[in-house]
Motif scaffolding. Sequence first.
Motif, mmCIF file in Angstrom:
data_model
loop_
_atom_site.group_PDB
_atom_site.id
_atom_site.type_symbol
_atom_site.label_atom_id
_atom_site.label_comp_id
_atom_site.label_asym_id
_atom_site.label_seq_id
_atom_site.Cartn_x
_atom_site.Cartn_y
_atom_site.Cartn_z
ATOM 1 N N GLN A 239 39.079 -62.858 -5.355
ATOM 2 C CA GLN A 239 39.586 -62.432 -4.052
ATOM 3 C C GLN A 239 38.807 -63.152 -2.966
ATOM 4 O O GLN A 239 37.605 -62.897 -2.773
ATOM 5 C CB GLN A 239 39.460 -60.911 -3.889
ATOM 6 C CG GLN A 239 40.138 -60.401 -2.632
ATOM 7 C CD GLN A 239 40.202 -58.885 -2.573
ATOM 8 O OE1 GLN A 239 39.467 -58.184 -3.272
ATOM 9 N NE2 GLN A 239 41.097 -58.360 -1.761
ATOM 10 N N GLY B 213 44.591 -61.157 -0.683
ATOM 11 C CA GLY B 213 44.742 -60.382 -1.900
ATOM 12 C C GLY B 213 44.136 -61.121 -3.075
ATOM 13 O O GLY B 213 43.872 -62.320 -3.005
ATOM 14 N N TYR C 90 48.211 -51.168 -4.968
ATOM 15 C CA TYR C 90 46.787 -50.883 -5.065
ATOM 16 C C TYR C 90 46.254 -50.529 -3.679
ATOM 17 O O TYR C 90 46.752 -51.017 -2.667
ATOM 18 C CB TYR C 90 46.011 -52.104 -5.585
ATOM 19 C CG TYR C 90 46.315 -52.520 -7.004
ATOM 20 C CD1 TYR C 90 47.411 -53.336 -7.289
ATOM 21 C CD2 TYR C 90 45.518 -52.098 -8.063
ATOM 22 C CE1 TYR C 90 47.699 -53.717 -8.586
ATOM 23 C CE2 TYR C 90 45.789 -52.487 -9.369
ATOM 24 C CZ TYR C 90 46.885 -53.292 -9.616
ATOM 25 O OH TYR C 90 47.167 -53.684 -10.909
ATOM 26 N N GLN C 91 45.185 -49.718 -3.680
ATOM 27 C CA GLN C 91 44.484 -49.393 -2.442
ATOM 28 C C GLN C 91 43.086 -49.992 -2.514
ATOM 29 O O GLN C 91 42.403 -49.830 -3.526
ATOM 30 C CB GLN C 91 44.390 -47.874 -2.261
ATOM 31 C CG GLN C 91 43.707 -47.449 -0.978
ATOM 32 C CD GLN C 91 43.273 -45.993 -1.009
ATOM 33 O OE1 GLN C 91 42.410 -45.617 -1.802
ATOM 34 N NE2 GLN C 91 43.846 -45.184 -0.142
ATOM 35 N N GLN C 92 42.681 -50.684 -1.464
ATOM 36 C CA GLN C 92 41.321 -51.221 -1.404
ATOM 37 C C GLN C 92 40.643 -50.629 -0.175
ATOM 38 O O GLN C 92 40.762 -51.142 0.934
ATOM 39 C CB GLN C 92 41.311 -52.734 -1.361
ATOM 40 C CG GLN C 92 39.911 -53.341 -1.483
ATOM 41 C CD GLN C 92 39.939 -54.845 -1.675
ATOM 42 O OE1 GLN C 92 40.841 -55.534 -1.213
ATOM 43 N NE2 GLN C 92 38.954 -55.377 -2.395
ATOM 44 N N LEU D 226 39.115 -51.849 -5.518
ATOM 45 C CA LEU D 226 40.568 -51.831 -5.726
ATOM 46 C C LEU D 226 40.940 -50.715 -6.694
ATOM 47 O O LEU D 226 40.480 -50.690 -7.823
ATOM 48 C CB LEU D 226 41.022 -53.171 -6.300
ATOM 49 C CG LEU D 226 41.255 -54.289 -5.298
ATOM 50 C CD1 LEU D 226 40.832 -55.623 -5.865
ATOM 51 C CD2 LEU D 226 42.726 -54.328 -4.916
ATOM 52 N N TYR E 177 46.198 -52.031 1.725
ATOM 53 C CA TYR E 177 47.146 -51.705 0.665
ATOM 54 C C TYR E 177 47.766 -52.999 0.157
ATOM 55 O O TYR E 177 48.394 -53.756 0.906
ATOM 56 C CB TYR E 177 48.214 -50.737 1.175
ATOM 57 C CG TYR E 177 47.634 -49.362 1.395
ATOM 58 C CD1 TYR E 177 46.984 -49.054 2.589
ATOM 59 C CD2 TYR E 177 47.670 -48.400 0.389
ATOM 60 C CE1 TYR E 177 46.396 -47.814 2.786
ATOM 61 C CE2 TYR E 177 47.082 -47.158 0.572
ATOM 62 C CZ TYR E 177 46.445 -46.870 1.769
ATOM 63 O OH TYR E 177 45.857 -45.643 1.949
#
Lengths: 111, 112
Positions: free
Chosen positions: A38, A43, B35-37, B43, B89
């Motif tokens: 990342q 992302g 996914y939520q970070q 993550l 997100y």
Amino acid sequence: DAKTTQPNSMESNEEEPVHLPCNHSTISGTDYIHWYRQLPSQGPEYVIHGLTSNVNNRMASLAIAEDRKSSTLILHRATLRDAAVYYCILRVGYNTDKLIFGTGTRLQVFP
Amino acid sequence: EAGVTQSPTHLIKTRGQQVTLRCSPISGHTSVYWYQQALGLGLQFLLWYDEGEERNRGNFPPRFSGRQFPNYSSELNVNALELEDSALYLCASSLTGNQPQHFGDGTRLSIL
């Protein structure tokens, strides 16, 4: 899913090879080893994956120990763009389910 | 080939409001993942949709929900927003089978 252990951070100089280690002592026979990275403000990006044999692609190489309890992601010539967090993830071969991300290794590359 | 696209890129909401995030997968990909970070939590897997059906969900309350449309695009809905929902997100897509997931650059949600 089996757990992986990675160093929190590593450093490299530009144009030098980088070896990013990952331990996965509880890996099962059906677990594939996946690597994602990342970059800042982006992302995650798929890098490479393998099961038993070493793998090469345009981004990196993956060296897998004979007992499969550890693996190493190899960047042959680090560039500034390779500065990122690298995640080693185990994924069951037949499972199209979630990726379980650990804390990863933050790679710094110096000019 | 166009990658995974997410909209909006940034969003600011207040506590108690509702939000909808959107994701368009890579053409031909039928699986979509959310996914939520969150800061300090890494993550975390939220939801997986494949062929229009919810296949799995992570350890999140029911106010997190979503759907996948016939064209495989997806929405993530979050109701009754709380401060701790502030996060990036991320949406990812893949072909079926044990194929790599390809991520978008996410929607940054801030809750005031």
